[in-house]
Design a protein around this motif. Sequence first.
Motif, short mmCIF file in Angstrom:
data_model
loop_
_atom_site.label_atom_id
_atom_site.label_comp_id
_atom_site.label_asym_id
_atom_site.label_seq_id
_atom_site.Cartn_x
_atom_site.Cartn_y
_atom_site.Cartn_z
N UNK A 121 50.54 43.95 45.74
CA UNK A 121 50.13 43.34 44.46
C UNK A 121 48.90 42.44 44.64
N UNK A 122 48.95 41.64 45.71
CA UNK A 122 47.81 40.75 45.98
C UNK A 122 46.54 41.58 46.19
N UNK A 181 41.28 43.41 44.11
CA UNK A 181 40.32 44.44 43.67
C UNK A 181 39.96 44.22 42.20
N UNK A 182 41.02 43.95 41.40
CA UNK A 182 40.80 43.74 39.97
C UNK A 182 39.89 42.54 39.74
N UNK A 183 40.14 41.50 40.53
CA UNK A 183 39.35 40.28 40.43
C UNK A 183 37.88 40.54 40.76
N UNK A 184 37.67 41.34 41.82
CA UNK A 184 36.32 41.67 42.24
C UNK A 184 35.60 42.42 41.13
N UNK A 208 32.31 41.26 39.01
CA UNK A 208 31.09 42.07 38.89
C UNK A 208 30.72 42.26 37.42
N UNK A 209 31.77 42.47 36.58
CA UNK A 209 31.54 42.70 35.15
C UNK A 209 30.92 41.44 34.50
N UNK A 210 31.49 40.28 34.85
CA UNK A 210 30.98 39.02 34.28
C UNK A 210 29.52 38.82 34.68
#
Lengths: 204, 247
Positions: free
Chosen positions: B115-116, B121-124, B128-130
């Motif tokens: 999960x971590x 990965x989701x956070x990365x 990048x999107x921001x």
Amino acid sequence: MMANPASSQPAIDYSVHSDTDLLLKIDQADESALGALYDRYQRLVYSLAYQSTGEPGLAEEITQDVFLRVWEKAGSYRADQGKVLTWIVSITRNRTIDMYRRQRVRPENNSLDWEELHPGEQRDGINIEAEVENSLQRQRIQAALATLPSEQRVALSLAFFRGYTHSEIAASLQEPLGTIKTRIRAAMQKLHQQLLNEDGFNVE
Amino acid sequence: MDTHESIHELIPAFALGALDPQEAELFTSHLAQCESCREEIASYQDLVGVLALAVPVRSAPPELKNRILSAAHPAQKSVHETHLQSQEKSEPARRSWTGFFQTVMPAWSVLSLLLIGMLAISNLRLTQRIESLEQSQPEFQTVNLRGTSSAAQAVGMLVISPDGQSGSLVVDRMPALADNQDYQLWLIKDGERTSGGVFHSYSNGYGVLWIHTDDPLISYTEVGITVEPSGGSPAPTGDKIIGGLIQ
């Protein structure tokens, strides 16, 4: 805005508070205290603004400016420098004089004196009770003003209602500067002598 | 006009505001050292207040009170309310993430590493999107304003809209004004000073101004604030108390 109907707190009776207490509460952003001070002084502020400008619209604008100034500046009032009435009258005069300097007042509209601007006209929104309540003190001050020689009274009016300085009064009346200085001083000293009593200027 | 007696004669006219500037200056400097004059001036100022009671009495229109009270409300509150609202909005978001870890992680401890990893990965991807959004969106420009030697404690910030056309000014710890004074913002370009608006601070020295200007705000190179008579002046008459350079 005023009392919150949902609140279980009993409504505060602001009529028992002194002017200075109301200013302390206003400084803490108490809107009801501003409402109470407005009820106490709106006639004085509006009447002075109306008498000085002769225009109801400008008088309203000045009245609004004065009470918003009180709302923002209540913390700067210093009791040792004069009464709350003196402070409020000073803000009103400054705002009115400002209207003159910005040439928003048509000078021909006002009679430049303490007398009725448009005698005989129906005055809207006049409060008869307040009229009776204030009439005694007004009569006393008007009686004192009536003892002034007319040339002193004219010079005093130009300073009081329009904020003219000695030089501006001298130019306006085409009189020597020294004469105007003497008239203003004599008029103020005479009024001071007549109206000051052991309670200060408490004329009620 | 320099003996105490002759200066003393200026008291009634000073209280009335009728002294010419030079005399007023002379009298004010005397007043600072003379207690008896200060006491008498207060008495004459009260007389001026009392004279206002002699004008014929009129009442303001009844609706004026509500107009004033509703204008008084936001004047001091808007900044605090905005601040509180932004705090309230961020609180639930933080609680939901905390709750997620507290309840889900113990039950699925075997999957915690996985999960971590997924979250990382989701956070990365989110980061990048921001970053790409930030690059594609224009930003507000800010200019810090600093107090001059006459008001060293004063601070301020100019916020210029992304298109450079308009902006707002916020100042704090400004020196106190007299009742007949306002602050005035000056926008400077090629040595010429244009008024950007007149304002005053609240009792704590905090003030805001929405800047009105014909030319785009970004076209000016410098800003400065002076103390002026109420309503402002056509050109600055007071000393600059705070200012800054627009990049």
